[in-house]
Design a protein around this motif. Sequence first.
Motif, PDB file in Angstrom:
ATOM      1  N   SER A 106      36.549  35.244  47.788  1.00  0.00           N
ATOM      2  CA  SER A 106      36.711  36.435  46.952  1.00  0.00           C
ATOM      3  C   SER A 106      38.175  36.848  46.824  1.00  0.00           C
ATOM      4  CB  SER A 106      35.885  37.588  47.536  1.00  0.00           C
ATOM      5  OG  SER A 106      34.507  37.305  47.477  1.00  0.00           O
ATOM      6  N   ALA A 109      40.036  34.301  44.728  1.00  0.00           N
ATOM      7  CA  ALA A 109      39.679  34.431  43.317  1.00  0.00           C
ATOM      8  C   ALA A 109      40.389  35.624  42.686  1.00  0.00           C
ATOM      9  CB  ALA A 109      38.164  34.587  43.186  1.00  0.00           C
ATOM     10  N   LEU A 166      33.476  29.749  39.372  1.00  0.00           N
ATOM     11  CA  LEU A 166      34.402  30.762  39.855  1.00  0.00           C
ATOM     12  C   LEU A 166      35.791  30.599  39.255  1.00  0.00           C
ATOM     13  CD1 LEU A 166      34.645  33.200  41.703  1.00  0.00           C
ATOM     14  CD2 LEU A 166      35.292  31.673  43.557  1.00  0.00           C
ATOM     15  N   THR A 167      36.290  29.379  39.199  1.00  0.00           N
ATOM     16  CA  THR A 167      37.626  29.158  38.644  1.00  0.00           C
ATOM     17  C   THR A 167      37.684  29.558  37.176  1.00  0.00           C
ATOM     18  OG1 THR A 167      38.007  27.332  40.187  1.00  0.00           O
ATOM     19  CG2 THR A 167      39.437  27.467  38.255  1.00  0.00           C
ATOM     20  N   MET A 170      37.661  33.380  36.913  1.00  0.00           N
ATOM     21  CA  MET A 170      38.903  34.049  37.280  1.00  0.00           C
ATOM     22  C   MET A 170      40.016  33.785  36.272  1.00  0.00           C
ATOM     23  SD  MET A 170      38.246  35.945  39.791  1.00  0.00           S
ATOM     24  CE  MET A 170      36.628  36.161  39.007  1.00  0.00           C
ATOM     25  N   GLU A 239      35.272  40.122  40.459  1.00  0.00           N
ATOM     26  CA  GLU A 239      34.728  38.883  41.025  1.00  0.00           C
ATOM     27  C   GLU A 239      33.361  39.127  41.644  1.00  0.00           C
ATOM     28  OE1 GLU A 239      33.388  36.168  43.861  1.00  0.00           O
ATOM     29  OE2 GLU A 239      34.244  38.088  44.492  1.00  0.00           O
ATOM     30  N   SER A 243      30.086  37.187  40.292  1.00  0.00           N
ATOM     31  CA  SER A 243      29.326  36.335  41.213  1.00  0.00           C
ATOM     32  C   SER A 243      27.941  36.891  41.458  1.00  0.00           C
ATOM     33  CB  SER A 243      30.086  36.194  42.541  1.00  0.00           C
ATOM     34  OG  SER A 243      31.302  35.499  42.360  1.00  0.00           O
ATOM     35  N   GLY A 248      29.812  33.373  38.750  1.00  0.00           N
ATOM     36  CA  GLY A 248      31.035  33.072  39.474  1.00  0.00           C
ATOM     37  C   GLY A 248      30.833  31.976  40.493  1.00  0.00           C
ATOM     38  N   ALA A 249      30.889  32.366  41.782  1.00  0.00           N
ATOM     39  CA  ALA A 249      30.691  31.392  42.857  1.00  0.00           C
ATOM     40  C   ALA A 249      29.260  30.875  42.820  1.00  0.00           C
ATOM     41  CB  ALA A 249      30.989  32.050  44.205  1.00  0.00           C
ATOM     42  N   SER A 255      30.600  33.793  48.719  1.00  0.00           N
ATOM     43  CA  SER A 255      31.570  34.828  48.359  1.00  0.00           C
ATOM     44  C   SER A 255      30.884  36.167  48.554  1.00  0.00           C
ATOM     45  CB  SER A 255      32.060  34.664  46.913  1.00  0.00           C
ATOM     46  OG  SER A 255      31.074  35.093  45.996  1.00  0.00           O
TER      47      SER A 255
END
Length: 307
Positions: A106, A109, A166-167, A170, A239, A243, A248-249, A255
């Motif tokens: 987290s 990110a 996630l990438t 972000m 984030e 998520s 996200g994750a 996360s």
Amino acid sequence: MTGSDGVDIRRPVTAPAEQDGDTAAPVSRTRVLVRRFRANRSAVVGCGLLLAIIIVTVAAPLIAPYGPAQIDIADRLSGPTTRHWLGTDTLGRDTLSRLMHGGRVSLAAAGLAVAIATVLGLPLGLVGGYFGGVVDWLLDRVADVLMAFPAIVLTIAIIAATGPGLTTAMVSLGIVYAPRMYRVVRGSTMGVRREVYIEASTSIGTPHLMILRKRVLPNILPAALVQLSFLLASALLAEVTISLLGLGALPPTASWGSMLGQAFLEMRNNPSLAVYPGIAIAITTLCFNLIGDGLRDAFGRETRKES
């Protein structure tokens, strides 16, 4: 009252740092700003707590009792025990271990999103605020369009077009947050641009790039640092939201946002699963805000004194 040499002995002696000329002035100013920041106890406490959280999350592979994906079905949804201090989730994974490892994800990110926002917003804000004209008008219109939509909604729209992860989330968030950094830097640059020493540097033919790097940038950094701290808090919450929605994750990555999303599914059976990541998120966000307040107060007093 004067001494034998006619000097007023009641007047405080000027510190050596203020008499050494331009070389010692930056050091003296830095010490003053640090002292002002340290005078804000809330900011110091927030800085200490944030440092402790970062150390624990970075050292998670070394100090966590279990792996973040290690499953123990026999102890699934258990409360705090000697083996699992904060209990386990639906798959028997240790909550404390996932909390430590999830913090790494987290915070990294949030840092990635703010780094992208700064890389995009800071130079564009310098260019727009310094040169003005058509360039500033175009950049300002683009910023208006991006800021017309809520950050989370626009980020989710970008994720829908590019795919979850996630990438990706972000990077999208960093692009959405760039106008916020741009606006702060642009406004500060416009104020510095009107200073006499900028006009003097321009009149003697100093290249614009050198003026931006050596004259404008050091003077707008305080405002940029304050904005950066607040953006970190906002990016962390973003984030968590992304998520939590599953964009996200992705499993099995832990996360704080994904932990909250999984906890909601078991809220009736074990509500404590949502408490621990919620506390971690609240404390970390509060730390970022306290540090931002401390920086704003320290740099704000410096600005008022100079004006």
